[in-house]
Design a protein around this motif. Structure first.
Motif, mmCIF file in Angstrom:
data_model
loop_
_atom_site.group_PDB
_atom_site.id
_atom_site.type_symbol
_atom_site.label_atom_id
_atom_site.label_comp_id
_atom_site.label_asym_id
_atom_site.label_seq_id
_atom_site.Cartn_x
_atom_site.Cartn_y
_atom_site.Cartn_z
ATOM 1 N N GLN A 142 0.813 -1.215 0.000
ATOM 2 C CA GLN A 142 0.000 0.000 0.000
ATOM 3 C C GLN A 142 0.847 1.265 0.000
ATOM 4 O O GLN A 142 0.341 2.344 -0.303
ATOM 5 N N TRP B 101 1.342 0.945 -6.981
ATOM 6 C CA TRP B 101 0.143 0.227 -6.541
ATOM 7 C C TRP B 101 -0.988 1.227 -6.301
ATOM 8 O O TRP B 101 -2.115 1.014 -6.738
ATOM 9 N N GLN B 102 -0.689 2.323 -5.619
ATOM 10 C CA GLN B 102 -1.695 3.357 -5.345
ATOM 11 C C GLN B 102 -2.269 3.910 -6.641
ATOM 12 O O GLN B 102 -3.486 4.069 -6.788
ATOM 13 N N ILE C 70 -4.567 1.431 -8.335
ATOM 14 C CA ILE C 70 -5.897 1.407 -7.720
ATOM 15 C C ILE C 70 -6.738 2.567 -8.259
ATOM 16 O O ILE C 70 -7.933 2.404 -8.572
ATOM 17 N N LYS D 290 -10.364 2.403 -10.381
ATOM 18 C CA LYS D 290 -11.574 3.163 -10.050
ATOM 19 C C LYS D 290 -12.038 3.997 -11.244
ATOM 20 O O LYS D 290 -13.238 4.048 -11.541
ATOM 21 N N VAL E 163 -7.811 -4.255 -13.118
ATOM 22 C CA VAL E 163 -7.653 -4.894 -11.808
ATOM 23 C C VAL E 163 -6.363 -5.706 -11.753
ATOM 24 O O VAL E 163 -5.675 -5.747 -10.722
ATOM 25 N N PRO F 151 -2.714 -3.585 -10.468
ATOM 26 C CA PRO F 151 -2.279 -3.495 -9.070
ATOM 27 C C PRO F 151 -2.293 -4.858 -8.363
ATOM 28 O O PRO F 151 -1.513 -5.079 -7.432
#
Length: 121
Positions: A7, A12-13, A16, A20, A46, A49
């Motif tokens: 995280q 990775w952030q 994500i 979205k 999807v 990440p």
């Protein structure tokens, strides 16, 4: 290695956030594409990440690099699918172009991440 450390990874952030955006944007696409381009774009988004996370959970740099490379492939796949959506005039052109720009930056970041991991081998 702390399992939650994924995280803290910027890629990775950002991955994500791309997921979205893809979900929000693909809601506007034609209903008949639900099991076609919508599903494929969401899965590729999807996967990006998710593979970064899976690689982060591995012990070796080689495994991390392998999963990051898979994430990179998924990001390139998503880039192609967004290009197709744009060509087919699905949704807002401005929203698609903004997402494509964001994805392009993410692809560059993941490629640098893979290169850094491969240097450790």
């Amino acid at each position: 290695m702390n399992p939650e450390s994924v995280q803290n990874l910027k890629i990775w952030q950002e991955g994500i956030e791309v997921v979205k955006d893809v979900y929000r944007l693909s809601k506007e696409w034609p209903r008949e594409e639900l099991y076609g381009l919508v599903n494929q774009a969401r899965r590729a988004a999807v996967s990006t990440p998710a593979n970064i996370a899976e690689g982060r959970g591995r012990r070796s740099s080689g495994e991390q690099a392998r999963f990051a490379s898979i994430a990179l492939g998924s990001a390139y796949e998503l880039q192609t699918l967004l290009h197709l959506a744009n060509e087919l005039e699905f949704g807002s052109r401005d929203s698609l172009e903004s997402l494509q720009s964001r994805l392009h930056m993410l692809i560059k970041q993941i490629a640098r991440f893979v290169a850094a991991l491969e240097k450790r081998l």
